[in-house]
Design a protein around this motif. Structure first.
Motif, PDB file in Angstrom:
ATOM      1  N   TYR A  32       0.673  -1.097  -0.289  1.00  0.00           N
ATOM      2  CA  TYR A  32      -0.145   0.024  -0.064  1.00  0.00           C
ATOM      3  C   TYR A  32       0.863   1.335  -0.119  1.00  0.00           C
ATOM      4  CZ  TYR A  32      -3.318  -3.681   1.618  1.00  0.00           C
ATOM      5  OH  TYR A  32      -4.090  -4.626   1.582  1.00  0.00           O
ATOM      6  N   GLU A  33       0.232   2.424  -0.593  1.00  0.00           N
ATOM      7  CA  GLU A  33       1.092   3.412  -0.771  1.00  0.00           C
ATOM      8  C   GLU A  33       1.133   4.171   0.706  1.00  0.00           C
ATOM      9  OE1 GLU A  33       2.476   5.434  -3.323  1.00  0.00           O
ATOM     10  OE2 GLU A  33       2.526   3.315  -4.430  1.00  0.00           O
ATOM     11  N   ARG A  34       1.953   3.634   1.659  1.00  0.00           N
ATOM     12  CA  ARG A  34       1.831   4.260   2.890  1.00  0.00           C
ATOM     13  C   ARG A  34       3.454   4.264   3.351  1.00  0.00           C
ATOM     14  NH1 ARG A  34      -1.400   2.471   7.237  1.00  0.00           N
ATOM     15  NH2 ARG A  34      -1.455   4.723   7.768  1.00  0.00           N
ATOM     16  N   LYS A  35       3.657   4.848   4.661  1.00  0.00           N
ATOM     17  CA  LYS A  35       4.879   5.011   4.961  1.00  0.00           C
ATOM     18  C   LYS A  35       5.790   3.427   5.006  1.00  0.00           C
ATOM     19  CE  LYS A  35       4.294   8.821   8.145  1.00  0.00           C
ATOM     20  NZ  LYS A  35       3.252   8.695   9.458  1.00  0.00           N
ATOM     21  N   THR A  36       7.188   3.427   4.848  1.00  0.00           N
ATOM     22  CA  THR A  36       7.630   2.283   4.542  1.00  0.00           C
ATOM     23  C   THR A  36       7.326   1.235   5.533  1.00  0.00           C
ATOM     24  OG1 THR A  36       9.513   3.770   4.236  1.00  0.00           O
ATOM     25  CG2 THR A  36       9.922   1.223   3.966  1.00  0.00           C
ATOM     26  N   LYS A  39       3.541  -0.419   4.896  1.00  0.00           N
ATOM     27  CA  LYS A  39       2.921  -0.710   3.624  1.00  0.00           C
ATOM     28  C   LYS A  39       2.223  -2.156   3.566  1.00  0.00           C
ATOM     29  CE  LYS A  39       6.521   1.580   0.709  1.00  0.00           C
ATOM     30  NZ  LYS A  39       5.700   2.402  -0.005  1.00  0.00           N
ATOM     31  N   HIS A  40       2.191  -2.984   4.722  1.00  0.00           N
ATOM     32  CA  HIS A  40       1.518  -4.082   4.484  1.00  0.00           C
ATOM     33  C   HIS A  40       0.035  -3.923   5.501  1.00  0.00           C
ATOM     34  CE1 HIS A  40       2.882  -3.953   8.476  1.00  0.00           C
ATOM     35  NE2 HIS A  40       2.538  -4.838   8.767  1.00  0.00           N
ATOM     36  N   GLN A  41      -0.099  -2.976   5.741  1.00  0.00           N
ATOM     37  CA  GLN A  41      -1.440  -2.858   6.401  1.00  0.00           C
ATOM     38  C   GLN A  41      -2.064  -1.254   6.061  1.00  0.00           C
ATOM     39  OE1 GLN A  41       0.452  -2.512  10.375  1.00  0.00           O
ATOM     40  NE2 GLN A  41      -0.630  -0.771  10.722  1.00  0.00           N
ATOM     41  N   THR A  42      -3.414  -1.507   6.294  1.00  0.00           N
ATOM     42  CA  THR A  42      -4.260  -0.375   5.806  1.00  0.00           C
ATOM     43  C   THR A  42      -4.213   0.865   6.951  1.00  0.00           C
ATOM     44  OG1 THR A  42      -6.491  -1.000   7.081  1.00  0.00           O
ATOM     45  CG2 THR A  42      -5.845  -1.851   4.778  1.00  0.00           C
ATOM     46  N   HIS A  43      -4.888   2.085   6.439  1.00  0.00           N
ATOM     47  CA  HIS A  43      -4.747   3.107   7.656  1.00  0.00           C
ATOM     48  C   HIS A  43      -5.814   3.227   8.427  1.00  0.00           C
ATOM     49  CE1 HIS A  43      -7.563   4.492   4.711  1.00  0.00           C
ATOM     50  NE2 HIS A  43      -8.213   5.396   5.473  1.00  0.00           N
ATOM     51  N   TYR A  44      -6.821   2.068   8.412  1.00  0.00           N
ATOM     52  CA  TYR A  44      -8.094   1.959   9.241  1.00  0.00           C
ATOM     53  C   TYR A  44      -7.730   1.598  10.800  1.00  0.00           C
ATOM     54  CZ  TYR A  44     -10.486   2.049   4.823  1.00  0.00           C
ATOM     55  OH  TYR A  44     -10.967   2.382   3.665  1.00  0.00           O
ATOM     56  N   CYS A  45      -8.467   2.052  11.878  1.00  0.00           N
ATOM     57  CA  CYS A  45      -8.081   1.843  13.123  1.00  0.00           C
ATOM     58  C   CYS A  45      -8.416   0.211  13.353  1.00  0.00           C
ATOM     59  CB  CYS A  45      -8.879   2.740  13.879  1.00  0.00           C
ATOM     60  SG  CYS A  45      -9.058   4.200  13.826  1.00  0.00           S
ATOM     61  N   PRO A  46      -7.609  -0.116  14.380  1.00  0.00           N
ATOM     62  CA  PRO A  46      -8.001  -1.610  14.882  1.00  0.00           C
ATOM     63  C   PRO A  46      -9.503  -1.883  14.872  1.00  0.00           C
ATOM     64  CG  PRO A  46      -6.112  -0.734  16.026  1.00  0.00           C
ATOM     65  CD  PRO A  46      -6.746   0.391  15.078  1.00  0.00           C
ATOM     66  N   GLY A  47     -10.115  -2.907  14.581  1.00  0.00           N
ATOM     67  CA  GLY A  47     -11.470  -3.214  14.648  1.00  0.00           C
ATOM     68  C   GLY A  47     -12.417  -2.321  13.734  1.00  0.00           C
ATOM     69  N   CYS A  48     -11.864  -1.545  13.176  1.00  0.00           N
ATOM     70  CA  CYS A  48     -12.757  -0.756  12.155  1.00  0.00           C
ATOM     71  C   CYS A  48     -13.321  -1.601  11.060  1.00  0.00           C
ATOM     72  CB  CYS A  48     -11.839   0.423  11.124  1.00  0.00           C
ATOM     73  SG  CYS A  48     -13.015   1.391  10.244  1.00  0.00           S
ATOM     74  N   GLY A  49     -14.800  -1.372  10.885  1.00  0.00           N
ATOM     75  CA  GLY A  49     -15.492  -2.183   9.872  1.00  0.00           C
ATOM     76  C   GLY A  49     -15.250  -1.902   8.589  1.00  0.00           C
TER      77      GLY A  49
END
Ligand SMILES: Cc1ncc(C[n+]2csc(CCOP(=O)(O)OP(=O)(O)O)c2C)c(N)n1
Ligand code: SF4
Length: 500
Positions: A32-36, A39-49
């Motif tokens: 994912y286009e995120r900080k190095t 990159k393997h995870q989304t920006h959603y909070c833990p437990g977010c639907g």
């Protein structure tokens, strides 16, 4: 796990009781286009639907083998970055507009799978109109509606779906129906429409319900693949961060608080036949553009020597007096005579019988602004317009007043005023509707800005009814004759509109 890859670069973390496995659908981007380090995870909070919903949609698209045919329309809200995750065609649109954008995409690309993904603020607040009309038209799109009863991204303001009694930053004492109204039930509202083929509400409250959500998402996508019609899945979804709960409590809150207010149900599941009679002849964009080009090329162009380099005309009156049409006719005549033109209408919400005016520019050079704030010519079809705009007319300009005489207390010393009882003349000709053409005749005769022959050419292309066209011809002549025989030219403003 069979169809979904395990991401190899992250080592499996072994805890005392279980192994954490990072796995995801192949439909997601590998990184994912995120900080190095993220990159393997989304920006959603833990437990977010949103994360769970993404996973269910991705797996369904992958299993249906439609990745290359899918266009996902992302919203404004926490899920705005869906395009960082789904490796499909992605479009991100303005707040609430996903169903409108999806409509255009699906109509332009009927073979594609078009998905709109929206939160409850996005879909049920700013985007209420778009979703209702897309559903009512039976657009063959799928809408995933993630209802977490709050605005997540902006920090917890009340959404249309916020529960009665639920606190938010904008309902700090809890939502009170007497002040904020009741929660909107989108599935129920859309189910009152005839066109949708599938509407279901599901919840991410426990594993059993997540499996039901999985089935609903798949079913909606399958129906779209099979060309069925408008499909809608509402997903009651935890937002642990804004609700100030841990992920487990947040899921419980979905079950205990949200589901009683938003009952889970299949609200619509039937094949709908939308009548498709009276199909208009289909033309491609290329054919339409070519037709237009030919019409312009074929139109006779009467190049004329114009005595002005730029003429600003303001035409004002009541809605229904034909002031906007008069402006359009002048602009079209200008085009036919090889001028640069613009036409800018301005009218109040009431349209008919409210006040209306338009700005017309006729110019030998390109028009800088279509706004005519200092007109050379003011056509005022009623007293209100005369009083409102007369002071704007440039020194030495012309006021053409559509009544027999100016009000007694009126004066605009900088301009020449000419009165012409247009409605009366039109009445005598047989229809008050042609008063604007009478005024046009007067304007052409008084200013000589455009040729009466061009006026007739334009009228001939616009007016198909022979009797009406004849009436217009008479009205045009009557306006010209009135100026030639009845009005003294070169006057300064007097109460009666004539020269001193
Ligand atoms: C035109 C416009 N108005 C307001 C906003 C601010 N805004 C951004 S997200 C959002 C609400 C999002 O809530 P929701 O759709 O429920 O999505 P969630 O974040 O909860 O997933 C608002 C009001 C904006 N970005 N654009
Ligand atoms: S704020 Fe809520 S909706 Fe937004 S990512 Fe976090 S948990 Fe999800």
């Amino acid at each position: 796990m069979a169809t979904h890859d395990v991401i190899a670069e992250k080592p499996m973390v072994t805890t005392d009781n279980y192994e954490v496995v990072h796995s995801k659908s192949q439909l997601f981007y590998p990184e994912y286009e995120r900080k190095t380090d993220l990159k393997h995870q989304t920006h959603y909070c833990p437990g977010c639907g949103h994360g769970v919903t993404h996973k269910l949609i991705a797996e369904a698209l992958e299993d249906l083998k439609v990745q290359d045919q899918t266009i996902l329309v992302s919203p404004v809200g926490c899920s705005v970055f869906a395009y960082y995750y789904f490796d499909v065609g992605n479009v991100q649109v303005a707040h609430g507009r996903a169903p409108a954008a999806a409509t255009g995409l699906k109509r332009a690309c009927p073979d594609k799978m078009v998905l709109a993904y929206q939160g409850d603020g996005d879909l049920a607040a700013i985007g209420t109109a778009e979703i209702i009309h897309a559903a009512n038209r039976g657009e063959k799109i799928t809408v995933f509606f993630v209802n977490n009863a709050i605005y997540g991204m902006t920090g917890g303001q009340m959404a249309p779906t916020t529960l009665v009694g639920q606190r938010s930053t904008t309902s700090p004492w809890g939502r009170r129906p007497i002040n904020e109204g009741f929660p909107l039930h989108m599935c129920e509202m859309l189910a009152s429409l005839e066109a949708p083929v599938y509407i279901e509400r599901v919840a991410l409250s426990d594993n059993k319900n997540i499996m039901k959500a999985r089935r609903a998402i798949r079913k909606a996508l399958e129906l779209q693949r099979d060309g069925a019609g408008f499909t809608f899945v509402e997903i009651l979804s935890p937002c642990p961060t804004i609700w100030s709960k841990d992920p487990i409590e947040a899921r419980k809150w979905v079950a205990e608080k949200m589901i009683p207010s938003f009952p889970l149900n299949v609200f619509r599941d039937k094949k709908i036949e939308i009548p498709n009679n009276n199909v208009p002849p289909h033309k491609t964009v290329a054919e339409l553009v070519e037709g237009e080009r030919k019409a312009i090329a074929d139109a006779p162009l009467a190049r004329k020597h114009h005595h002005f380099s730029e003429l600003g005309i303001k035409i004002a009156g009541f809605g229904g007096q034909g002031v906007l049409l008069l402006g359009q006719l002048l602009a079209e005549m200008g085009m036919r005579e090889g001028l640069e033109v613009s036409w800018l209408p301005s009218y109040g919400p009431e349209m008919r019988s409210g006040s209306a005016h338009c700005h017309v520019c006729l110019s030998k050079e390109r028009v800088g602004s279509p706004l005519v704030s200092r007109p050379n010519v003011l056509v005022a079809m009623n007293e209100f317009s005369l009083r409102k705009f007369a002071s704007q007319v440039v020194p030495g300009g012309l006021i053409l007043y559509g009544l027999e005489q100016l009000p007694e207390d009126f004066s605009a010393p900088q301009a020449q005023a000419v009165c012409i009882p247009a409605a009366e003349i039109a009445d005598k000709l047989g229809s008050p509707k042609v008063a604007n053409v009478v005024i046009m005749g007067a304007l052409l005769e008084e200013t000589e800005c455009l040729s009466p022959a061009t006026a007739m050419q334009v009228l001939e292309t616009k007016v198909k009814n022979a009797t009406l066209l004849e009436l217009d011809r008479k009205a045009l002549d009557a306006g010209r004759i009135y100026i030639d025989h009845t009005v003294a030219v070169g006057a300064v403003t007097q109460a009666d509109g004539f020269a001193q």
